[in-house]
Design a protein around this motif. Sequence first.
Motif, PDB file in Angstrom:
ATOM      1  N   LEU A   1      -1.249   0.501  10.345  1.00  0.00           N
ATOM      2  CA  LEU A   1      -1.451  -0.268   9.117  1.00  0.00           C
ATOM      3  C   LEU A   1      -1.188   0.588   7.888  1.00  0.00           C
ATOM      4  O   LEU A   1      -0.581   0.127   6.914  1.00  0.00           O
ATOM      5  CB  LEU A   1      -2.855  -0.856   9.085  1.00  0.00           C
ATOM      6  CG  LEU A   1      -3.176  -1.860  10.195  1.00  0.00           C
ATOM      7  CD1 LEU A   1      -4.651  -2.229  10.171  1.00  0.00           C
ATOM      8  CD2 LEU A   1      -2.304  -3.105  10.083  1.00  0.00           C
ATOM      9  N   HIS A   2      -1.629   1.856   7.923  1.00  0.00           N
ATOM     10  CA  HIS A   2      -1.384   2.756   6.788  1.00  0.00           C
ATOM     11  C   HIS A   2       0.111   3.062   6.655  1.00  0.00           C
ATOM     12  O   HIS A   2       0.637   3.113   5.538  1.00  0.00           O
ATOM     13  CB  HIS A   2      -2.188   4.046   6.934  1.00  0.00           C
ATOM     14  CG  HIS A   2      -3.663   3.847   6.735  1.00  0.00           C
ATOM     15  ND1 HIS A   2      -4.202   3.285   5.598  1.00  0.00           N
ATOM     16  CD2 HIS A   2      -4.708   4.130   7.541  1.00  0.00           C
ATOM     17  CE1 HIS A   2      -5.517   3.238   5.711  1.00  0.00           C
ATOM     18  NE2 HIS A   2      -5.850   3.735   6.881  1.00  0.00           N
ATOM     19  N   ALA A   3       0.791   3.245   7.771  1.00  0.00           N
ATOM     20  CA  ALA A   3       2.234   3.498   7.725  1.00  0.00           C
ATOM     21  C   ALA A   3       2.965   2.273   7.153  1.00  0.00           C
ATOM     22  O   ALA A   3       3.910   2.408   6.373  1.00  0.00           O
ATOM     23  CB  ALA A   3       2.763   3.837   9.116  1.00  0.00           C
ATOM     24  N   MET A   4       2.513   1.080   7.525  1.00  0.00           N
ATOM     25  CA  MET A   4       3.097  -0.140   6.992  1.00  0.00           C
ATOM     26  C   MET A   4       2.897  -0.195   5.478  1.00  0.00           C
ATOM     27  O   MET A   4       3.826  -0.505   4.719  1.00  0.00           O
ATOM     28  CB  MET A   4       2.464  -1.363   7.666  1.00  0.00           C
ATOM     29  CG  MET A   4       3.086  -2.677   7.255  1.00  0.00           C
ATOM     30  SD  MET A   4       2.276  -4.124   8.004  1.00  0.00           S
ATOM     31  CE  MET A   4       2.747  -3.916   9.716  1.00  0.00           C
ATOM     32  N   GLY A   5       1.695   0.125   5.032  1.00  0.00           N
ATOM     33  CA  GLY A   5       1.405   0.126   3.599  1.00  0.00           C
ATOM     34  C   GLY A   5       2.243   1.135   2.839  1.00  0.00           C
ATOM     35  O   GLY A   5       2.772   0.828   1.760  1.00  0.00           O
ATOM     36  N   ARG A   6       2.391   2.338   3.397  1.00  0.00           N
ATOM     37  CA  ARG A   6       3.220   3.356   2.738  1.00  0.00           C
ATOM     38  C   ARG A   6       4.664   2.894   2.620  1.00  0.00           C
ATOM     39  O   ARG A   6       5.301   3.073   1.578  1.00  0.00           O
ATOM     40  CB  ARG A   6       3.163   4.680   3.514  1.00  0.00           C
ATOM     41  CG  ARG A   6       1.925   5.490   3.251  1.00  0.00           C
ATOM     42  CD  ARG A   6       2.028   6.897   3.846  1.00  0.00           C
ATOM     43  NE  ARG A   6       2.275   6.898   5.280  1.00  0.00           N
ATOM     44  CZ  ARG A   6       1.333   6.811   6.208  1.00  0.00           C
ATOM     45  NH1 ARG A   6       0.064   6.721   5.864  1.00  0.00           N
ATOM     46  NH2 ARG A   6       1.649   6.843   7.483  1.00  0.00           N
ATOM     47  N   GLU A   7       5.188   2.291   3.676  1.00  0.00           N
ATOM     48  CA  GLU A   7       6.584   1.831   3.645  1.00  0.00           C
ATOM     49  C   GLU A   7       6.766   0.712   2.625  1.00  0.00           C
ATOM     50  O   GLU A   7       7.762   0.686   1.899  1.00  0.00           O
ATOM     51  CB  GLU A   7       7.035   1.368   5.024  1.00  0.00           C
ATOM     52  CG  GLU A   7       8.511   1.074   5.108  1.00  0.00           C
ATOM     53  CD  GLU A   7       9.405   2.282   4.886  1.00  0.00           C
ATOM     54  OE1 GLU A   7      10.556   2.083   4.463  1.00  0.00           O
ATOM     55  OE2 GLU A   7       8.965   3.422   5.141  1.00  0.00           O
ATOM     56  N   ILE A   8       5.814  -0.195   2.546  1.00  0.00           N
ATOM     57  CA  ILE A   8       5.905  -1.265   1.551  1.00  0.00           C
ATOM     58  C   ILE A   8       5.851  -0.667   0.146  1.00  0.00           C
ATOM     59  O   ILE A   8       6.614  -1.062  -0.736  1.00  0.00           O
ATOM     60  CB  ILE A   8       4.801  -2.322   1.757  1.00  0.00           C
ATOM     61  CG1 ILE A   8       5.039  -3.070   3.071  1.00  0.00           C
ATOM     62  CG2 ILE A   8       4.754  -3.290   0.577  1.00  0.00           C
ATOM     63  CD1 ILE A   8       3.876  -3.949   3.503  1.00  0.00           C
TER      64      ILE A   8
ATOM     65  N   ASP B   1       3.882 -12.608   6.457  1.00  0.00           N
ATOM     66  CA  ASP B   1       5.045 -13.386   6.887  1.00  0.00           C
ATOM     67  C   ASP B   1       6.330 -12.583   7.012  1.00  0.00           C
ATOM     68  O   ASP B   1       7.259 -13.018   7.691  1.00  0.00           O
ATOM     69  CB  ASP B   1       5.288 -14.550   5.920  1.00  0.00           C
ATOM     70  CG  ASP B   1       4.101 -15.489   5.833  1.00  0.00           C
ATOM     71  OD1 ASP B   1       3.298 -15.537   6.783  1.00  0.00           O
ATOM     72  OD2 ASP B   1       3.977 -16.178   4.797  1.00  0.00           O
ATOM     73  N   VAL B   2       6.415 -11.447   6.341  1.00  0.00           N
ATOM     74  CA  VAL B   2       7.628 -10.644   6.395  1.00  0.00           C
ATOM     75  C   VAL B   2       7.354  -9.309   7.073  1.00  0.00           C
ATOM     76  O   VAL B   2       7.938  -8.999   8.102  1.00  0.00           O
ATOM     77  CB  VAL B   2       8.241 -10.436   4.989  1.00  0.00           C
ATOM     78  CG1 VAL B   2       9.458  -9.526   5.047  1.00  0.00           C
ATOM     79  CG2 VAL B   2       8.616 -11.775   4.373  1.00  0.00           C
ATOM     80  N   ALA B   3       6.455  -8.517   6.501  1.00  0.00           N
ATOM     81  CA  ALA B   3       6.241  -7.165   7.025  1.00  0.00           C
ATOM     82  C   ALA B   3       5.722  -7.166   8.462  1.00  0.00           C
ATOM     83  O   ALA B   3       6.186  -6.388   9.282  1.00  0.00           O
ATOM     84  CB  ALA B   3       5.288  -6.389   6.115  1.00  0.00           C
ATOM     85  N   ALA B   4       4.779  -8.037   8.771  1.00  0.00           N
ATOM     86  CA  ALA B   4       4.157  -8.013  10.104  1.00  0.00           C
ATOM     87  C   ALA B   4       4.823  -8.945  11.112  1.00  0.00           C
ATOM     88  O   ALA B   4       4.523  -8.872  12.294  1.00  0.00           O
ATOM     89  CB  ALA B   4       2.681  -8.367  10.001  1.00  0.00           C
ATOM     90  N   ALA B   5       5.716  -9.807  10.659  1.00  0.00           N
ATOM     91  CA  ALA B   5       6.315 -10.806  11.553  1.00  0.00           C
ATOM     92  C   ALA B   5       6.998 -10.154  12.745  1.00  0.00           C
ATOM     93  O   ALA B   5       7.633  -9.124  12.593  1.00  0.00           O
ATOM     94  CB  ALA B   5       7.325 -11.652  10.780  1.00  0.00           C
ATOM     95  N   PRO B   6       6.856 -10.671  13.956  1.00  0.00           N
ATOM     96  CA  PRO B   6       6.224 -11.938  14.312  1.00  0.00           C
ATOM     97  C   PRO B   6       4.744 -11.805  14.628  1.00  0.00           C
ATOM     98  O   PRO B   6       4.107 -12.761  15.027  1.00  0.00           O
ATOM     99  CB  PRO B   6       6.992 -12.351  15.568  1.00  0.00           C
ATOM    100  CG  PRO B   6       7.256 -11.054  16.256  1.00  0.00           C
ATOM    101  CD  PRO B   6       7.520 -10.077  15.118  1.00  0.00           C
TER     102      PRO B   6
ATOM    103  N   ASP C   1      -4.722  -1.657   0.617  1.00  0.00           N
ATOM    104  CA  ASP C   1      -5.382  -0.411   0.204  1.00  0.00           C
ATOM    105  C   ASP C   1      -4.438   0.778   0.377  1.00  0.00           C
ATOM    106  O   ASP C   1      -4.411   1.684  -0.463  1.00  0.00           O
ATOM    107  CB  ASP C   1      -6.664  -0.175   1.003  1.00  0.00           C
ATOM    108  CG  ASP C   1      -7.779  -1.144   0.627  1.00  0.00           C
ATOM    109  OD1 ASP C   1      -7.675  -1.810  -0.438  1.00  0.00           O
ATOM    110  OD2 ASP C   1      -8.746  -1.247   1.403  1.00  0.00           O
ATOM    111  N   SER C   2      -3.668   0.781   1.460  1.00  0.00           N
ATOM    112  CA  SER C   2      -2.706   1.863   1.694  1.00  0.00           C
ATOM    113  C   SER C   2      -1.591   1.856   0.658  1.00  0.00           C
ATOM    114  O   SER C   2      -1.129   2.910   0.221  1.00  0.00           O
ATOM    115  CB  SER C   2      -2.115   1.761   3.096  1.00  0.00           C
ATOM    116  OG  SER C   2      -3.108   2.017   4.049  1.00  0.00           O
ATOM    117  N   ILE C   3      -1.170   0.660   0.268  1.00  0.00           N
ATOM    118  CA  ILE C   3      -0.162   0.543  -0.793  1.00  0.00           C
ATOM    119  C   ILE C   3      -0.713   1.137  -2.082  1.00  0.00           C
ATOM    120  O   ILE C   3      -0.069   1.966  -2.735  1.00  0.00           O
ATOM    121  CB  ILE C   3       0.259  -0.926  -0.989  1.00  0.00           C
ATOM    122  CG1 ILE C   3       1.009  -1.431   0.244  1.00  0.00           C
ATOM    123  CG2 ILE C   3       1.102  -1.091  -2.258  1.00  0.00           C
ATOM    124  CD1 ILE C   3       1.201  -2.942   0.278  1.00  0.00           C
ATOM    125  N   ASP C   4      -1.929   0.726  -2.449  1.00  0.00           N
ATOM    126  CA  ASP C   4      -2.551   1.241  -3.674  1.00  0.00           C
ATOM    127  C   ASP C   4      -2.723   2.757  -3.621  1.00  0.00           C
ATOM    128  O   ASP C   4      -2.473   3.458  -4.601  1.00  0.00           O
ATOM    129  CB  ASP C   4      -3.913   0.578  -3.902  1.00  0.00           C
ATOM    130  CG  ASP C   4      -3.798  -0.889  -4.286  1.00  0.00           C
ATOM    131  OD1 ASP C   4      -2.696  -1.325  -4.686  1.00  0.00           O
ATOM    132  OD2 ASP C   4      -4.818  -1.603  -4.175  1.00  0.00           O
TER     133      ASP C   4
END
Length: 147
Positions: free
Chosen positions: A79-86, A109-114, A127-130
């Motif tokens: 989840l943190h890696a996903m946030g950093r990439e976003i 709908d986009v980042a986590a799909a499917p 929170d990771s994005i912030d």
Amino acid sequence: MNLISGVDFDPESKTATFSGDGGLMLLMHLLLKAKFGEPFHGDIFLNPWVNALVRGVDSVSDKPQPVRAAAAGWALEFLHAMGREIALQGERAGFWAMTADERKAFIRDVAAAPHRLSDAEVETVLDSIDSTVWNADRLVRASRQEP
């Protein structure tokens, strides 16, 4: 060329065709590996048409991707890696121009799909994005200080 059943390649037209259960299974595997493989690949991970293709293939597959229950959850590192990439690649997808609700929908709908994320998991990604943005801002401020 020795391909699995359901995958055809025409070298003259430079066309690969994925059909039937075997073809769809391979296509889904390739898409998910490209999207979620380490490290995340921003051009694929946040690409709405790739995600639409992933959802479309998944919806007609005889073996759809398992949806993780909220209790099973995703690893925090994921989840943190996903946030950093976003945070790093989100500008390409217009993430910074979105409202708070649109950002949550984008993550789902986009980042986590499917796959599906729980509300708490979406908040962890936010929170990771912030945190990524805050750390980048801190780095920029520190780099501008005179020695």
